[in-house]
Motif scaffolding. Structure first.
Motif, short mmCIF file in Angstrom:
data_model
loop_
_atom_site.label_atom_id
_atom_site.label_comp_id
_atom_site.label_asym_id
_atom_site.label_seq_id
_atom_site.Cartn_x
_atom_site.Cartn_y
_atom_site.Cartn_z
N SER A 136 -14.68 58.15 18.61
CA SER A 136 -14.06 57.23 19.73
C SER A 136 -13.27 58.55 20.30
CB SER A 136 -13.32 56.20 19.04
OG SER A 136 -11.98 55.90 19.59
N ALA A 137 -12.73 59.62 19.08
CA ALA A 137 -12.08 60.45 19.21
C ALA A 137 -13.17 61.35 20.71
CB ALA A 137 -11.22 61.82 18.26
N GLN A 138 -14.59 61.41 19.90
CA GLN A 138 -15.19 62.68 21.38
C GLN A 138 -14.62 61.70 23.06
OE1 GLN A 138 -16.54 65.83 21.20
NE2 GLN A 138 -16.22 65.36 23.71
N GLY A 139 -14.99 60.30 22.90
CA GLY A 139 -14.60 59.71 24.08
C GLY A 139 -13.49 59.95 24.49
N LEU A 140 -12.53 60.18 24.44
CA LEU A 140 -11.22 59.89 25.03
C LEU A 140 -11.52 61.25 24.46
CD1 LEU A 140 -8.94 61.50 23.07
CD2 LEU A 140 -8.62 59.11 21.76
N ILE A 141 -11.58 62.34 24.72
CA ILE A 141 -11.49 63.98 25.25
C ILE A 141 -12.57 63.78 26.82
CG2 ILE A 141 -12.16 65.79 24.71
CD1 ILE A 141 -11.99 65.50 21.68
N ASN A 142 -14.09 63.19 25.90
CA ASN A 142 -14.56 63.25 27.71
C ASN A 142 -13.69 62.38 28.82
OD1 ASN A 142 -16.04 64.34 25.97
ND2 ASN A 142 -17.83 62.66 25.87
N GLU A 143 -13.39 61.12 28.37
CA GLU A 143 -12.92 60.44 29.44
C GLU A 143 -10.84 61.09 29.77
OE1 GLU A 143 -12.49 57.31 27.47
OE2 GLU A 143 -14.32 56.97 27.44
N GLY A 144 -10.73 62.14 29.27
CA GLY A 144 -9.41 63.01 29.81
C GLY A 144 -8.23 62.46 29.49
N HIS A 145 -8.67 60.89 28.57
CA HIS A 145 -7.44 60.37 28.87
C HIS A 145 -6.13 59.95 27.67
CE1 HIS A 145 -8.64 57.03 31.04
NE2 HIS A 145 -10.27 56.76 30.39
N ALA A 146 -5.96 61.72 27.03
CA ALA A 146 -5.50 61.76 26.01
C ALA A 146 -4.87 62.82 25.83
CB ALA A 146 -5.43 61.47 24.15
N HIS A 147 -3.67 63.07 25.74
CA HIS A 147 -3.12 64.93 26.30
C HIS A 147 -1.75 65.10 25.09
CE1 HIS A 147 -5.70 64.70 29.71
NE2 HIS A 147 -4.82 63.62 29.74
N SER A 148 -1.56 63.92 24.21
CA SER A 148 -0.35 63.80 23.43
C SER A 148 -0.19 62.99 22.09
CB SER A 148 0.91 62.99 24.22
OG SER A 148 1.38 61.40 24.64
N ARG A 149 0.03 63.36 21.70
CA ARG A 149 -0.04 62.12 20.00
C ARG A 149 -0.28 60.43 20.44
NH1 ARG A 149 -0.15 63.37 14.79
NH2 ARG A 149 -0.06 65.78 15.30
N ALA A 150 1.37 60.76 20.92
CA ALA A 150 1.32 59.00 20.99
C ALA A 150 0.31 58.57 22.15
CB ALA A 150 2.69 59.34 22.17
N GLU A 151 -0.33 59.36 22.92
CA GLU A 151 -1.89 59.28 23.70
C GLU A 151 -2.90 58.79 22.60
OE1 GLU A 151 -0.62 60.30 28.70
OE2 GLU A 151 -1.64 61.41 26.75
N VAL A 152 -3.09 59.47 22.44
CA VAL A 152 -3.87 59.99 20.90
C VAL A 152 -4.02 58.66 19.82
CG1 VAL A 152 -5.05 60.78 19.15
CG2 VAL A 152 -4.20 62.08 20.85
N ARG A 153 -2.85 58.23 19.53
CA ARG A 153 -2.35 57.09 18.70
C ARG A 153 -2.89 55.42 19.53
NH1 ARG A 153 -0.20 58.03 14.29
NH2 ARG A 153 0.39 55.65 14.09
N GLU A 154 -2.72 55.74 20.72
CA GLU A 154 -2.84 54.46 21.15
C GLU A 154 -4.24 54.21 21.70
OE1 GLU A 154 -2.54 50.52 23.60
OE2 GLU A 154 -0.96 52.20 22.54
N GLN A 155 -4.79 55.08 22.29
CA GLN A 155 -6.44 55.79 22.46
C GLN A 155 -6.85 55.57 21.14
OE1 GLN A 155 -7.91 55.84 25.64
NE2 GLN A 155 -6.12 55.51 26.33
N MET A 156 -6.62 55.68 20.35
CA MET A 156 -7.16 55.11 18.87
C MET A 156 -7.00 54.35 18.21
SD MET A 156 -9.85 58.83 18.62
CE MET A 156 -9.83 58.10 16.56
N SER A 157 -6.39 53.50 19.43
CA SER A 157 -6.00 52.05 18.50
C SER A 157 -6.87 50.84 17.89
CB SER A 157 -4.70 51.56 18.98
OG SER A 157 -5.10 50.89 20.15
N GLY A 158 -8.26 51.20 18.97
CA GLY A 158 -9.10 50.08 18.06
C GLY A 158 -10.04 50.74 17.17
N ASN A 159 -10.00 52.10 17.00
CA ASN A 159 -10.30 51.63 15.16
C ASN A 159 -10.15 52.17 14.54
OD1 ASN A 159 -11.53 53.69 18.07
ND2 ASN A 159 -13.65 53.51 16.08
N LEU A 160 -9.97 51.26 13.22
CA LEU A 160 -9.41 50.81 12.60
C LEU A 160 -10.13 51.44 10.89
CD1 LEU A 160 -8.74 46.75 12.47
CD2 LEU A 160 -7.70 48.79 13.68
N CYS A 161 -7.99 51.90 9.93
CA CYS A 161 -8.68 53.08 9.14
C CYS A 161 -8.31 51.83 7.90
CB CYS A 161 -8.07 53.97 9.09
SG CYS A 161 -8.25 55.52 7.85
#
Length: 187
Positions: A136-161
């Protein structure tokens, strides 16, 4: 009387269902995929999900079956560079696609940047969700969606830990994003 009738119905139903199952061939469909850089010509049943194909037919068990409903992200893989929950995608709909699983990102002794960053930042505990988190992290990097911590957290919110390593996961992704922004080559 009731017991005899129920037993007779049970035996009749068993014979009928047995004949139907035996007389019905299982149809498969041809499928061409590139998985982790390798061309694959496959025959799959139309109801086979990508996750089941990867795990059960191709022995690529890095992607995990968590919820099997697309809600946890443990099965996340990359299709043509974009993130997808493989438990929700029928394999036959992907003819010609390029699929990358965690096994295709890096190898022992030659880790992908995200894998190394996850280790460095202790971004996992039990590790069950880690392959999906990294894909998922590689995908958000490929997609260019995340540039800040808040955006990373939002974009990764579909992956539960379940272990709660979210802060460390975000740290690992931010590190790789920072390296990329500073011109370091991404693997």
């Amino acid at each position: 009387m009731i017991t005899e009738r129920a037993e007779a119905l049970h035996h009749t139903a068993g014979r009928e269902s047995g004949k139907r199952v035996a007389a019905t061939p299982i149809a498969t469909l041809p499928l061409q995929l590139t998985i982790n850089g390798e061309e694959r010509a496959l025959q799959v049943e139309p109801w086979t999900t990508l996750l089941d194909l990867l795990r059960e037919k191709l022995d690529l068990t890095g992607s995990k079956k968590g919820c099997d409903h697309g809600q946890c992200g443990a099965c996340t893989v990359l299709i043509d560079g974009k993130r997808i929950n493989s438990c929700l995608k029928l394999a036959v709909t992907l003819d010609g696609a390029e699929i990358t699983t965690i096994e295709g990102l890096g190898q022992p002794g030659n880790l992908h940047q995200l894998q190394a960053a996850f280790i460095e930042h202790d971004a996992f505990q039990c590790g069950y969700c880690t392959p999906g988190q990294i894909c998922s992290a590689q995908g958000l990097i490929n997609e260019g969606h995340a540039h800040s911590r808040a955006e990373v957290r939002e974009q990764m919110s579909g992956n539960l830990c379940r272990c709660g390593a979210y802060t460390n996961i975000a740290d690992a992704v931010i590190e790789v994003l920072d390296r990329r922004a500073n011109g370091e080559k991404q693997e």
